[in-house]
Write an enzyme that holds these catalytic residues in place. Sequence first.
Site, short mmCIF file in Angstrom:
data_model
loop_
_atom_site.label_atom_id
_atom_site.label_comp_id
_atom_site.label_asym_id
_atom_site.label_seq_id
_atom_site.Cartn_x
_atom_site.Cartn_y
_atom_site.Cartn_z
N LYS A 30 -3.78 0.37 0.68
CA LYS A 30 -2.62 1.09 0.13
C LYS A 30 -1.62 0.12 -0.49
O LYS A 30 -1.04 0.38 -1.54
CB LYS A 30 -1.97 1.93 1.23
CG LYS A 30 -2.81 3.16 1.59
CD LYS A 30 -2.31 3.89 2.82
CE LYS A 30 -2.63 3.17 4.08
NZ LYS A 30 -2.56 3.92 5.31
N SER A 82 -7.25 -0.45 5.92
CA SER A 82 -6.48 0.77 5.67
C SER A 82 -5.09 0.42 5.14
O SER A 82 -4.65 0.93 4.11
CB SER A 82 -6.38 1.55 6.99
OG SER A 82 -5.40 2.54 6.93
N ARG A 102 -10.65 8.71 11.92
CA ARG A 102 -10.52 7.70 12.99
C ARG A 102 -9.60 8.20 14.09
O ARG A 102 -9.82 7.93 15.28
CB ARG A 102 -9.97 6.40 12.40
CG ARG A 102 -11.00 5.63 11.59
CD ARG A 102 -10.34 4.57 10.73
NE ARG A 102 -9.53 3.66 11.51
CZ ARG A 102 -8.42 3.08 11.07
NH1 ARG A 102 -7.98 3.29 9.85
NH2 ARG A 102 -7.75 2.26 11.84
N ASP A 126 -9.00 6.22 2.14
CA ASP A 126 -8.32 5.85 3.38
C ASP A 126 -7.70 7.07 4.05
O ASP A 126 -7.74 7.20 5.27
CB ASP A 126 -7.24 4.80 3.12
CG ASP A 126 -6.47 4.53 4.41
OD1 ASP A 126 -7.10 4.03 5.35
OD2 ASP A 126 -5.28 4.87 4.49
N HIS A 131 5.59 -4.53 4.81
CA HIS A 131 4.96 -3.46 5.58
C HIS A 131 5.09 -3.80 7.06
O HIS A 131 4.77 -4.91 7.47
CB HIS A 131 3.48 -3.30 5.23
CG HIS A 131 2.79 -2.27 6.08
ND1 HIS A 131 2.86 -0.93 5.80
CD2 HIS A 131 2.10 -2.39 7.23
CE1 HIS A 131 2.22 -0.26 6.74
NE2 HIS A 131 1.74 -1.12 7.62
N1 URA Z 1 -1.47 2.24 9.54
C1 URA Z 1 -2.35 2.51 8.56
O1 URA Z 1 -1.98 2.81 7.44
N2 URA Z 1 -3.67 2.45 8.87
C2 URA Z 1 -4.13 2.12 10.09
O2 URA Z 1 -5.32 2.07 10.28
C3 URA Z 1 -3.20 1.85 11.09
C4 URA Z 1 -1.87 1.92 10.79
#
Ligand code: URA
Length: 425
Positions: free
Chosen positions: A187, A183, A168, A161, A82
Amino acid sequence: MDAIDVIVTKRDGRELSREQIDWVIDAYTKGVVADEQMSALAMAILLNGMNRREIAEWTQAMIRSGSRMDWSALPGRTTDKHSTGGVGDKITLPLAPLVAACGGYVPQLSGRGLGHTGGTLDKLESIPGWRASLSNDEMLDVLGKAGAVICAAGDGLAPADKKLYALRDVTGTVEAIPLIASSIMSKKIAEGTGALVLDVKVGSGAFMKTVERARELATTMVELGTDAGVNTVALLTAMDRPLGCAVGNALEVTESVEVLAGGGPADVVELTVRLAREMLQAAGVSGKDPEEALKDGSAMDAWRRMIIAQGGDPDALLPRAAESMEITAPASGVLTRLDAYGVGLAAWRLGAGRERKEDPVSFGAGITLHAKPGDLVREGQPLMTLHADETSRFDRALAALEGAYAVAASGDEELLPLVIDRITA
Ligand code: URA
């Protein structure tokens, strides 16, 4: 349990209990806790932070809000990467098939671009026929055929999320490290990968502008992954200048294919190979070395299988923008500065990115860089080419590039090393 109690606990700088965390995430997902209450809690978390236990429990509660994927039917180990996002960061495209060619299975759920950073799905959608939305069975089928799949996350993955991230975004609470880390990791853990390598970008073109903030985010995410049983490693990497020489959707696909063909810019190749080795090591896969798989064509074969399995034509001509404009060196000397944020913003204004989630992107728009920081240039030599579908976009792109590049008699500007640090549990 009520929302005001939870908000007041964090507002006053106290720890949230597991019961409070489980309740508030569940109640928010179901609409029992209102957006304005969750905004107040997110702001209290941004101001007062959370400890390791709170962040881990918050992440687990978000995972439980949806479904978890399962790859146990595959004959090998899964490993994923990621990136926190940057300008010209197309690494996922060559990396996923490269790791597959070396014996790993890569179930990569990716996103679309928002703001000045590009999104992997937008890039791949510039390939005619390629599909981003796959069912779980289709993902398994592509993984079986190609060893790698890159697709959109379905609605069932960490829905808490999805709701919280949108909130947010409009309440000034994106930057809280506990919220960013939970967050991303909710995932990735729900995605079911066995190993994970995090590429945490640092610099003007990244979320994290300083090495200190990036290190804090990386450490938090590595702890979260480790606590959840995912073998997790993070690299801090440079995003003070763009990665590679192509910024924009189809332009970045072309550059990725060059890397898979054994060529491509040195920084893209170096980072792709380094991340591939980290992903294989984290998963405990000891197959072919990634450098070898780029040379012998097996990574390219995996790419072609992956694109075809998702409906794409790997031989199709990619979309090109109708208009172009060259920017030349204002003097002879060294290119001392090429600011990632300025270049990303310019590419976005050229049409490569979107302003609102529902906007389309221009596949051909973007920027081709002809020189990178540290290169010697002669006055009048092309520094970059801007590509757009309409000439009317050039003025605002040029404004974004003002002050973003500089040529000087000698190069004294400090650049970050490509790989700044490695964080493990
Ligand atoms: N990417 C995400 O998936 N969440 C965040 O809070 C920031 C970047």
